[in-house]
Each structure stands twice: as structure tokens, then as C-alpha cells.
Write an enzyme that holds these catalytic residues in place. Structure first.
Site, PDB file in Angstrom:
ATOM      1  N   GLU A 169     -22.787 -39.704 -75.831  1.00  0.00           N
ATOM      2  CA  GLU A 169     -21.914 -38.677 -75.820  1.00  0.00           C
ATOM      3  C   GLU A 169     -20.679 -38.911 -76.540  1.00  0.00           C
ATOM      4  O   GLU A 169     -19.798 -38.053 -76.643  1.00  0.00           O
ATOM      5  CB  GLU A 169     -21.585 -38.771 -74.016  1.00  0.00           C
ATOM      6  CG  GLU A 169     -20.454 -39.851 -73.855  1.00  0.00           C
ATOM      7  CD  GLU A 169     -21.076 -41.253 -73.683  1.00  0.00           C
ATOM      8  OE1 GLU A 169     -22.379 -41.676 -73.959  1.00  0.00           O
ATOM      9  OE2 GLU A 169     -20.360 -42.086 -73.503  1.00  0.00           O
TER      10      GLU A 169
ATOM     11  N   CYS B 136     -24.796 -47.527 -70.559  1.00  0.00           N
ATOM     12  CA  CYS B 136     -24.033 -48.393 -70.815  1.00  0.00           C
ATOM     13  C   CYS B 136     -23.589 -49.177 -69.130  1.00  0.00           C
ATOM     14  O   CYS B 136     -24.500 -49.435 -68.466  1.00  0.00           O
ATOM     15  CB  CYS B 136     -22.738 -48.105 -71.448  1.00  0.00           C
ATOM     16  SG  CYS B 136     -22.155 -49.426 -72.274  1.00  0.00           S
TER      17      CYS B 136
ATOM     18  N   HIS C  53     -23.631 -45.227 -76.593  1.00  0.00           N
ATOM     19  CA  HIS C  53     -22.890 -44.067 -76.029  1.00  0.00           C
ATOM     20  C   HIS C  53     -23.138 -42.554 -76.874  1.00  0.00           C
ATOM     21  O   HIS C  53     -22.480 -42.342 -77.700  1.00  0.00           O
ATOM     22  CB  HIS C  53     -21.564 -44.374 -76.122  1.00  0.00           C
ATOM     23  CG  HIS C  53     -20.964 -45.138 -74.883  1.00  0.00           C
ATOM     24  ND1 HIS C  53     -20.510 -44.777 -73.931  1.00  0.00           N
ATOM     25  CD2 HIS C  53     -20.967 -46.631 -75.252  1.00  0.00           C
ATOM     26  CE1 HIS C  53     -20.074 -45.714 -72.891  1.00  0.00           C
ATOM     27  NE2 HIS C  53     -20.168 -46.952 -73.781  1.00  0.00           N
TER      28      HIS C  53
HETATM   29  N1  GLN Z   1     -18.878 -53.740 -70.170  1.00  0.00           N
HETATM   30  C1  GLN Z   1     -18.771 -52.775 -69.156  1.00  0.00           C
HETATM   31  C2  GLN Z   1     -19.481 -53.193 -67.970  1.00  0.00           C
HETATM   32  O1  GLN Z   1     -19.779 -54.491 -68.017  1.00  0.00           O
HETATM   33  C3  GLN Z   1     -19.716 -51.546 -69.775  1.00  0.00           C
HETATM   34  C4  GLN Z   1     -19.274 -50.955 -70.992  1.00  0.00           C
HETATM   35  C5  GLN Z   1     -19.378 -49.683 -71.309  1.00  0.00           C
HETATM   36  O2  GLN Z   1     -19.934 -49.001 -70.371  1.00  0.00           O
HETATM   37  N2  GLN Z   1     -19.176 -49.091 -72.372  1.00  0.00           N
HETATM   38  O3  GLN Z   1     -19.441 -52.647 -67.030  1.00  0.00           O
END
Ligand code: GLN
Length: 192
Positions: A173, A78, A171
Site C-alpha cells: 500500500e 506486516c 507494504h
Molecule cells: N514491527 C512491527 C510489529 O512487530 C510491525 C511493523 C509494521 O507493521 N510495519 O508489530
């Protein structure tokens, strides 16, 4: 085997718990010296702008690039994937620029638009993988050297591999399913 988890901000403890379950030694990385002697590194989810600011404040930005350029396997989740990307189409943040992917941040909307969906990821076997998307980024474009590991049904790319680096929009994890971490461990083993 020892895996570092970048522990500046975000969901790092959850990765340590998953790796504990798999019997792998871990270390929390907050200083450049903690990047020494690692076999792999996880950059967790969180907030990419905050994580990059902290990486700069902790003088980790260049050391992170250096270990990656020395072929340390890295899994970016992410926000962690945003840090790995060469291009972010809707933000001017300065990323580590290591993967040939173009990312769109917060591509599925705001926090309330977070969702969970089953994903068919061939590399992880037949059983669907629970995809937990939290203000997730998507991959708008990937270079020819990037393997697409998963797309959502409408075609959006949400998991990629480039050599020994993984970029994942969701995610793993936050689920009980350890297969994505096991897949990363296999990449590490074949890197030796
Ligand atoms: N929205 C976050 C970003 O742009 C990422 C979200 C996440 O890591 N769950 O950094």
C-alpha cells in the site's frame, strides 16, 4: 464488492487509497458490526502489540476470529500478518492464530534497518514488485498447506497464501503498484 480495512491503528488509509484507485468500495472497521457484509478484510501494518490491545478493547478479537473461520478472505500486512499467525517465535503476544505460519517480529532489525528491494513474485506477473520493508517480520516456517509466494534471495519467506488468506511482510500500500491488492481481489472473486 466491499472490503473492510481494520482501522484501529497503523497504515490503514493507504489501503483505502489503493482500493479507491481500483474502484472498490471500502469501509473502516472499528466495531464488530462493521465486519458484517464484507467480501474481504485487510489487516494493515502498524504495531502488532498495540493493534491487539485495541482489538481487545474494542471487543473485536473474537469477531475477527469468527469471520475468518467463516472463510472471509483476509490480507494481513506486516503487523497484520503477525496477528494472523499461529506462532510468534520471539514474542508471547496472543494472536488471532489463523494461519499455519511461524513469525519472527522485527526480524530485520530496527526502524533504521528498513529497506526497499525488488521482488520477483510469480503470482503477480513478470515485472518485479517493489518490496517496502519497515521493521518487518519474517516467516520462519510455514505449514504444508501454505503456499510460499515469495522468498528473498537468501531464502527468507516474506509472502504466503493459505486458502483465502494472505500474509505479507512488506507494504504494497506504500507503493503505486496495485498488483498485490488486485491479487487479493481475485482471491475474493474466486471465494464466491
Ligand atoms: N514491527 C512491527 C510489529 O512487530 C510491525 C511493523 C509494521 O507493521 N510495519 O508489530
Amino acid at each position: 464488492m466491499k472490503i473492510g480495512v481494520l482501522a484501529l491503528q497503523g497504515a490503514f488509509i493507504e489501503h483505502i487509497h489503493t482500493l479507491d484507485k481500483l474502484g472498490v468500495m471500502t469501509t473502516q472497521v472499528r466495531k464488530p458490526t462493521e465486519l458484517e457484509d464484507l467480501d474481504g478484510l485487510i489487516i494493515p501494518g502498524g504495531e502488532s502489540t498495540t493493534m491487539l490491545n485495541l482489538a481487545n478493547n474494542f471487543e473485536l478479537f473474537e469477531p475477527l476470529r469468527t469471520v475468518a473461520l467463516h472463510r472471509l478472505p483476509i490480507m494481513g500486512i506486516c503487523a497484520g500478518m503477525i496477528l494472523l499467525a499461529k506462532t510468534v517465535s520471539n514474542s508471547d503476544i496472543k494472536t488471532l492464530g489463523l494461519m499455519d505460519i511461524k513469525i519472527r517480529r522485527n526480524a530485520f532489525g530496527r526502524q533504521k534497518d528498513s529497506f526497499e528491494t525488488d521482488l520477483n513474485i510469480t503470482a503477480l506477473g513478470d515485472k518485479p514488485f517493489p518490496g517496502v520493508f519497515i521493521r518487518a517480520p519474517l516467516i520462519e516456517d510455514a505449514g504444508s498447506n501454505v503456499e510460499i509466494l515469495n522468498r528473498l534471495p537468501e531464502g527468507t519467506i516474506v509472502a504466503v497464501r493459505q486458502g483465502n488468506m494472505l500474509g505479507i511482510s512488506f507494504h504494497p500500500e506504500l507503493t503505486d503498484d496495485t498488483r498485490m491488492h488486485e491479487y487479493f481481489l481475485k482471491i475474493i472473486s474466486s471465494n464466491k
